[in-house]
Write an enzyme that holds these catalytic residues in place. Structure first.
Site, PDB file in Angstrom:
ATOM      1  N   TYR A   1       0.842  -1.210   0.000  1.00 32.04           N
ATOM      2  CA  TYR A   1       0.000   0.000   0.000  1.00 32.04           C
ATOM      3  C   TYR A   1       0.869   1.249   0.000  1.00 32.04           C
ATOM      4  CZ  TYR A   1      -3.787   3.161   1.487  1.00 32.04           C
ATOM      5  OH  TYR A   1      -4.709   4.186   1.575  1.00 32.04           O
TER       6      TYR A   1
ATOM      7  N   ARG B   1      -3.303  10.652  15.906  1.00 30.65           N
ATOM      8  CA  ARG B   1      -3.863  10.515  14.562  1.00 30.65           C
ATOM      9  C   ARG B   1      -4.517  11.828  14.177  1.00 30.65           C
ATOM     10  NH1 ARG B   1      -1.511   6.547  14.726  1.00 30.65           N
ATOM     11  NH2 ARG B   1      -2.028   4.401  14.209  1.00 30.65           N
TER      12      ARG B   1
HETATM   13  N1  NAD Z   1     -10.596   6.592   4.056  1.00 29.52           N
HETATM   14  C1  NAD Z   1      -9.434   7.060   4.440  1.00 29.52           C
HETATM   15  O1  NAD Z   1      -9.253   7.442   5.588  1.00 29.52           O
HETATM   16  C2  NAD Z   1      -8.298   7.182   3.443  1.00 29.52           C
HETATM   17  C3  NAD Z   1      -7.060   7.678   3.914  1.00 29.52           C
HETATM   18  C4  NAD Z   1      -6.011   7.806   3.011  1.00 29.52           C
HETATM   19  C5  NAD Z   1      -6.195   7.492   1.672  1.00 29.52           C
HETATM   20  N2  NAD Z   1      -7.401   7.008   1.259  1.00 29.52           N
HETATM   21  C6  NAD Z   1      -7.505   6.657  -0.173  1.00 29.52           C
HETATM   22  O2  NAD Z   1      -8.746   7.076  -0.684  1.00 29.52           O
HETATM   23  C7  NAD Z   1      -9.219   6.111  -1.636  1.00 29.52           C
HETATM   24  C8  NAD Z   1     -10.609   5.639  -1.241  1.00 29.52           C
HETATM   25  O3  NAD Z   1     -10.561   5.072   0.064  1.00 29.52           O
HETATM   26  P1  NAD Z   1     -11.879   4.531   0.811  1.00 29.52           P
HETATM   27  O4  NAD Z   1     -11.684   4.763   2.252  1.00 29.52           O
HETATM   28  O5  NAD Z   1     -13.093   5.057   0.138  1.00 29.52           O
HETATM   29  O6  NAD Z   1     -11.707   2.957   0.562  1.00 29.52           O
HETATM   30  P2  NAD Z   1     -12.740   1.908  -0.055  1.00 29.52           P
HETATM   31  O7  NAD Z   1     -12.083   0.572   0.066  1.00 29.52           O
HETATM   32  O8  NAD Z   1     -14.093   2.093   0.552  1.00 29.52           O
HETATM   33  O9  NAD Z   1     -12.817   2.353  -1.580  1.00 29.52           O
HETATM   34  C9  NAD Z   1     -11.890   1.941  -2.561  1.00 29.52           C
HETATM   35  C10 NAD Z   1     -12.670   1.613  -3.817  1.00 29.52           C
HETATM   36  O10 NAD Z   1     -11.752   1.229  -4.859  1.00 29.52           O
HETATM   37  C11 NAD Z   1     -12.284   0.071  -5.499  1.00 29.52           C
HETATM   38  N3  NAD Z   1     -11.171  -0.656  -6.118  1.00 29.52           N
HETATM   39  C12 NAD Z   1     -10.165  -1.299  -5.489  1.00 29.52           C
HETATM   40  N4  NAD Z   1      -9.335  -1.834  -6.388  1.00 29.52           N
HETATM   41  C13 NAD Z   1      -9.811  -1.506  -7.611  1.00 29.52           C
HETATM   42  C14 NAD Z   1      -9.400  -1.773  -8.938  1.00 29.52           C
HETATM   43  N5  NAD Z   1      -8.291  -2.489  -9.208  1.00 29.52           N
HETATM   44  N6  NAD Z   1     -10.154  -1.291  -9.973  1.00 29.52           N
HETATM   45  C15 NAD Z   1     -11.280  -0.565  -9.724  1.00 29.52           C
HETATM   46  N7  NAD Z   1     -11.728  -0.294  -8.484  1.00 29.52           N
HETATM   47  C16 NAD Z   1     -11.001  -0.760  -7.439  1.00 29.52           C
HETATM   48  C17 NAD Z   1     -12.980  -0.696  -4.408  1.00 29.52           C
HETATM   49  O11 NAD Z   1     -13.913  -1.652  -4.868  1.00 29.52           O
HETATM   50  C18 NAD Z   1     -13.644   0.446  -3.628  1.00 29.52           C
HETATM   51  O12 NAD Z   1     -14.899   0.779  -4.153  1.00 29.52           O
HETATM   52  C19 NAD Z   1      -8.188   5.000  -1.672  1.00 29.52           C
HETATM   53  O13 NAD Z   1      -7.320   5.214  -2.765  1.00 29.52           O
HETATM   54  C20 NAD Z   1      -7.439   5.154  -0.369  1.00 29.52           C
HETATM   55  O14 NAD Z   1      -6.117   4.694  -0.464  1.00 29.52           O
HETATM   56  C21 NAD Z   1      -8.443   6.836   2.108  1.00 29.52           C
END
Ligand code: NAD
Length: 238
Positions: A147, A213
């Site tokens: 990641y 955090r």
């Molecule tokens: N939620 C947080 O606190 C947070 C913090 C830092 C970064 N992020 C980033 O924000 C983004 C969204 O996070 P989230 O919390 O909504 O997570 P989440 O897991 O709910 O959403 C991720 C989405 O990406 C889709 N996905 C995964 N692999 C895929 C692929 N190969 N092709 C197409 N779709 C794919 C999943 O099905 C899901 O709908 C991510 O990139 C994550 O790294 C989130």
């Protein structure tokens, strides 16, 4: 009044993506949600189905995508350790191949593109709070590397596409974000606390409880998403 745009949101059926789709539609844009449903849920976007400005495509971003849009928000990637460690090779591919495919698309159609990066690019930081000129302290071979390093490589690609091809990019290093539609059992700290509190269980605090955090409510994250771009972004330098 904002100008109507066609906007691609990858990972649009996930927690953050579904809120972004909703916000962009409410602002009058046409949204194409792309997702492979690895961690995303149709339930998250059910209320948007049938809206004339909303389309959904089941697609894995590790494969090329050919669509015509004005802007791209690249969110596709499992975000919680339980999910991204389930298939670490696929996690790295999603970040790296996904970035290459979305940047290639943005270059071809001259679209602006935003990358959902993460505070995890700082790894186990030795600087608190982290500033954007701190480069981090990441273990490249540990179980979280798929990641952390995947996201770091995606950032490199974004900035090289900007320097080499003058692509208009934004990279948002998102810190712990919480809100409705967080997956209940994915082991993230806020959902853990809430679920344990609702069940009347003891709240688990790891270690000695001295960790810090940064938390962000999901509406705040996307507050400035249209017209301008989300807050906490790194703009490319000259
Ligand atoms: N939620 C947080 O606190 C947070 C913090 C830092 C970064 N992020 C980033 O924000 C983004 C969204 O996070 P989230 O919390 O909504 O997570 P989440 O897991 O709910 O959403 C991720 C989405 O990406 C889709 N996905 C995964 N692999 C895929 C692929 N190969 N092709 C197409 N779709 C794919 C999943 O099905 C899901 O709908 C991510 O990139 C994550 O790294 C989130």
């Amino acid at each position: 009044m904002t100008q109507n745009k066609r906007i691609l949101v990858t990972g649009g059926s996930g927690f953050l993506g579904s809120h972004l789709c909703e916000r962009l539609i409410n602002e009058g844009h046409d949204v194409l949600c792309v997702d492979n449903y690895f961690t995303g849920r149709k339930e998250n976007i059910r209320h948007l189905l049938g809206h004339p400005c909303f389309e959904v495509l089941r697609h894995d971003v590790t494969f090329p995508l050919y669509v015509e849009v004005d802007e791209i928000y690249n969110l596709a990637c499992p975000a919680s350790p339980i999910h991204y460690q389930h298939d670490p090779v696929q996690t790295t591919k999603t970040s790296v191949h996904g970035a290459i495919n979305m940047l290639g698309l943005a270059k071809r159609i001259k679209a602006k593109i935003m990358q959902a990066s993460t505070s995890e690019v700082y790894g186990d930081p030795s600087v608190h709070p982290q500033t954007e000129d701190y480069w981090g302290n990441v273990n490249p071979i540990g179980p979280r590397a798929c990641y952390d390093e995947g996201k770091r490589c995606a950032e490199t690609l974004f900035f090289d596409y900007h320097r080499q091809h003058r692509l208009r990019i934004k990279v948002a290093r998102i810190f712990n974000t919480y809100g409705p539609r967080m997956a209940e059992g994915d082991g993230r700290v806020v959902s853990n606390f809430i679920v344990q509190a609702l069940r009347g269980q003891d709240i688990t605090v790891y270690g000695e409880g001295s960790q810090t955090r940064s938390f962000c409510y999901v509406d705040e994250l996307w507050r400035a998403s249209s017209g301008s771009w989300p807050p906490r972004t790194s703009s490319p330098g000259p």
